[in-house]
Design a protein around this motif. Structure first.
Motif, PDB file in Angstrom:
ATOM      1  N   THR A  15       0.844  -1.194   0.000  1.00  0.00           N
ATOM      2  CA  THR A  15       0.000   0.000   0.000  1.00  0.00           C
ATOM      3  C   THR A  15       0.879   1.245   0.000  1.00  0.00           C
ATOM      4  O   THR A  15       2.056   1.179   0.389  1.00  0.00           O
ATOM      5  N   PRO A  16       0.330   2.391  -0.418  1.00  0.00           N
ATOM      6  CA  PRO A  16       1.138   3.617  -0.468  1.00  0.00           C
ATOM      7  C   PRO A  16       1.602   4.119   0.895  1.00  0.00           C
ATOM      8  O   PRO A  16       2.541   4.897   0.975  1.00  0.00           O
ATOM      9  N   VAL A  17       0.906   3.709   1.950  1.00  0.00           N
ATOM     10  CA  VAL A  17       1.353   4.034   3.314  1.00  0.00           C
ATOM     11  C   VAL A  17       1.384   2.743   4.108  1.00  0.00           C
ATOM     12  O   VAL A  17       0.609   1.818   3.856  1.00  0.00           O
ATOM     13  N   THR A  18       2.270   2.649   5.064  1.00  0.00           N
ATOM     14  CA  THR A  18       2.392   1.440   5.873  1.00  0.00           C
ATOM     15  C   THR A  18       1.467   1.509   7.079  1.00  0.00           C
ATOM     16  O   THR A  18       1.020   2.588   7.497  1.00  0.00           O
ATOM     17  N   LEU A  19       1.202   0.350   7.645  1.00  0.00           N
ATOM     18  CA  LEU A  19       0.418   0.295   8.882  1.00  0.00           C
ATOM     19  C   LEU A  19       1.102   1.106   9.969  1.00  0.00           C
ATOM     20  O   LEU A  19       0.441   1.833  10.721  1.00  0.00           O
ATOM     21  N   GLU A  20       2.416   1.019  10.053  1.00  0.00           N
ATOM     22  CA  GLU A  20       3.156   1.748  11.090  1.00  0.00           C
ATOM     23  C   GLU A  20       2.984   3.261  10.935  1.00  0.00           C
ATOM     24  O   GLU A  20       2.807   3.980  11.920  1.00  0.00           O
ATOM     25  N   ASP A  21       3.035   3.742   9.671  1.00  0.00           N
ATOM     26  CA  ASP A  21       2.831   5.177   9.434  1.00  0.00           C
ATOM     27  C   ASP A  21       1.430   5.601   9.876  1.00  0.00           C
ATOM     28  O   ASP A  21       1.250   6.650  10.502  1.00  0.00           O
ATOM     29  N   ALA A  22       0.434   4.784   9.534  1.00  0.00           N
ATOM     30  CA  ALA A  22      -0.948   5.114   9.889  1.00  0.00           C
ATOM     31  C   ALA A  22      -1.152   5.063  11.398  1.00  0.00           C
ATOM     32  O   ALA A  22      -1.861   5.905  11.962  1.00  0.00           O
ATOM     33  N   ARG A  24       1.057   5.721  13.680  1.00  0.00           N
ATOM     34  CA  ARG A  24       1.639   6.949  14.226  1.00  0.00           C
ATOM     35  C   ARG A  24       0.690   8.128  14.018  1.00  0.00           C
ATOM     36  O   ARG A  24       0.537   8.977  14.892  1.00  0.00           O
ATOM     37  N   ARG A  25       0.052   8.161  12.844  1.00  0.00           N
ATOM     38  CA  ARG A  25      -0.839   9.284  12.517  1.00  0.00           C
ATOM     39  C   ARG A  25      -2.066   9.307  13.430  1.00  0.00           C
ATOM     40  O   ARG A  25      -2.548  10.373  13.796  1.00  0.00           O
ATOM     41  N   VAL A  26      -2.580   8.110  13.773  1.00  0.00           N
ATOM     42  CA  VAL A  26      -3.761   8.057  14.649  1.00  0.00           C
ATOM     43  C   VAL A  26      -3.372   7.931  16.121  1.00  0.00           C
ATOM     44  O   VAL A  26      -4.236   7.799  16.986  1.00  0.00           O
ATOM     45  N   ARG A  27      -2.073   7.949  16.372  1.00  0.00           N
ATOM     46  CA  ARG A  27      -1.519   7.899  17.726  1.00  0.00           C
ATOM     47  C   ARG A  27      -1.931   6.631  18.470  1.00  0.00           C
ATOM     48  O   ARG A  27      -2.442   6.673  19.586  1.00  0.00           O
ATOM     49  N   ARG A  28      -1.709   5.492  17.807  1.00  0.00           N
ATOM     50  CA  ARG A  28      -1.976   4.185  18.408  1.00  0.00           C
ATOM     51  C   ARG A  28      -0.693   3.381  18.403  1.00  0.00           C
ATOM     52  O   ARG A  28      -0.142   3.085  17.347  1.00  0.00           O
ATOM     53  N   ILE A  29      -0.211   3.013  19.579  1.00  0.00           N
ATOM     54  CA  ILE A  29       1.000   2.202  19.679  1.00  0.00           C
ATOM     55  C   ILE A  29       0.630   0.724  19.745  1.00  0.00           C
ATOM     56  O   ILE A  29       1.260  -0.124  19.133  1.00  0.00           O
ATOM     57  N   GLU A  30      -0.448   0.422  20.480  1.00  0.00           N
ATOM     58  CA  GLU A  30      -0.861  -0.969  20.653  1.00  0.00           C
ATOM     59  C   GLU A  30      -1.405  -1.532  19.333  1.00  0.00           C
ATOM     60  O   GLU A  30      -1.716  -0.805  18.409  1.00  0.00           O
ATOM     61  N   ASP A  31      -1.494  -2.858  19.289  1.00  0.00           N
ATOM     62  CA  ASP A  31      -1.903  -3.546  18.058  1.00  0.00           C
ATOM     63  C   ASP A  31      -3.391  -3.862  18.005  1.00  0.00           C
ATOM     64  O   ASP A  31      -3.850  -4.472  17.039  1.00  0.00           O
ATOM     65  N   ASP A  32      -4.161  -3.460  19.009  1.00  0.00           N
ATOM     66  CA  ASP A  32      -5.580  -3.818  19.074  1.00  0.00           C
ATOM     67  C   ASP A  32      -6.369  -3.330  17.860  1.00  0.00           C
ATOM     68  O   ASP A  32      -7.342  -3.976  17.451  1.00  0.00           O
ATOM     69  N   ASP A  33      -5.989  -2.208  17.308  1.00  0.00           N
ATOM     70  CA  ASP A  33      -6.746  -1.615  16.200  1.00  0.00           C
ATOM     71  C   ASP A  33      -6.120  -1.860  14.828  1.00  0.00           C
ATOM     72  O   ASP A  33      -6.543  -1.253  13.838  1.00  0.00           O
ATOM     73  N   ASN A  34      -5.134  -2.723  14.751  1.00  0.00           N
ATOM     74  CA  ASN A  34      -4.422  -2.942  13.480  1.00  0.00           C
ATOM     75  C   ASN A  34      -5.349  -3.311  12.334  1.00  0.00           C
ATOM     76  O   ASN A  34      -5.238  -2.772  11.231  1.00  0.00           O
ATOM     77  N   ASP A  35      -6.267  -4.252  12.578  1.00  0.00           N
ATOM     78  CA  ASP A  35      -7.165  -4.694  11.506  1.00  0.00           C
ATOM     79  C   ASP A  35      -8.018  -3.540  10.992  1.00  0.00           C
ATOM     80  O   ASP A  35      -8.195  -3.372   9.779  1.00  0.00           O
ATOM     81  N   GLU A  36      -8.542  -2.762  11.906  1.00  0.00           N
ATOM     82  CA  GLU A  36      -9.387  -1.637  11.497  1.00  0.00           C
ATOM     83  C   GLU A  36      -8.573  -0.590  10.734  1.00  0.00           C
ATOM     84  O   GLU A  36      -9.028  -0.058   9.712  1.00  0.00           O
TER      85      GLU A  36
END
Length: 198
Positions: A15-22, A24-36
């Motif tokens: 994808t044009p942006v990575t999950l890690e970049d996103a 950081r943008r939504v200020r989520r460190i934990e993995d609970d919301d990764n799928d969403e």
């Protein structure tokens, strides 16, 4: 000549942006919301790119096939998406109903302000085709490149802003409550990349 459809022949590998970049943008460190967050990235990217996207572009390298009911009367065959990296093949059904491939020596890839197109080489002519809806198929490689860093920064930033906006406004819509507007910076970031007449 009429373009009848455009089909994704080979999807992008990233994808044009990575999950890690996103994250950081939504200020989520934990993995609970990764799928969403991954679903939001996919939804935003599909809103922007491809034949149904608002930009009329491919972002990460992908193959598309445009199908036409014949070759044009002019020497120019317009492609649906931009930017185009290369022509994979131009296949057609000849006047006798047999499958054939146009020699790469007979055409060149070009682009102008309206998009990318195939132009006949000098002294070449389009071959006659059978009278059918899928007489000509042009398969081409489109996109800015293979990696997220190849996509213009303004588009990547707009994707991250839209993901963050949707992530932060996930609640149900309440009657009588004003809707939250999409950030104006997103429209400004995307404006130079919207193709005219797409």
């Amino acid at each position: 000549m009429q373009r009848l459809r455009s089909i994704l022949a080979s999807p992008p590998e990233v994808t044009p942006v990575t999950l890690e970049d996103a994250k950081r943008r939504v200020r989520r460190i934990e993995d609970d919301d990764n799928d969403e967050i991954e679903m939001l990235i996919a939804a935003v990217v599909s809103h922007l790119e491809g034949v149904d996207g608002i930009l009329g572009r491919a972002l990460i390298t992908q193959d598309w096939t445009d199908t036409f009911d014949g070759f044009p009367r002019s020497d120019r065959l317009d492609l649906r998406l931009a930017p185009v990296q290369s022509i994979v093949s131009i296949g057609y059904i000849d006047a006798n109903g047999a499958e054939a491939t146009l020699s790469p020596s007979k055409f060149k890839l070009h682009s102008d302000a309206s998009g990318c197109f195939v132009r006949l080489s000098s002294k070449a002519a389009w071959p006659a085709t059978d009278d059918r809806d899928d007489a000509v198929k042009v398969t081409y490689r489109a996109g800015y490149g293979d990696a997220p860093a190849d996509v213009p920064a303004a588009i990547r930033l707009a994707i991250l802003d839209l993901v963050a906006h949707r992530f932060g406004n996930r609640g149900a819509i309440l009657v009588g409550v004003s809707a939250v507007e999409i950030p104006r910076s997103v429209a400004a970031d995307l404006a130079p990349y919207k193709r005219p007449h797409f």
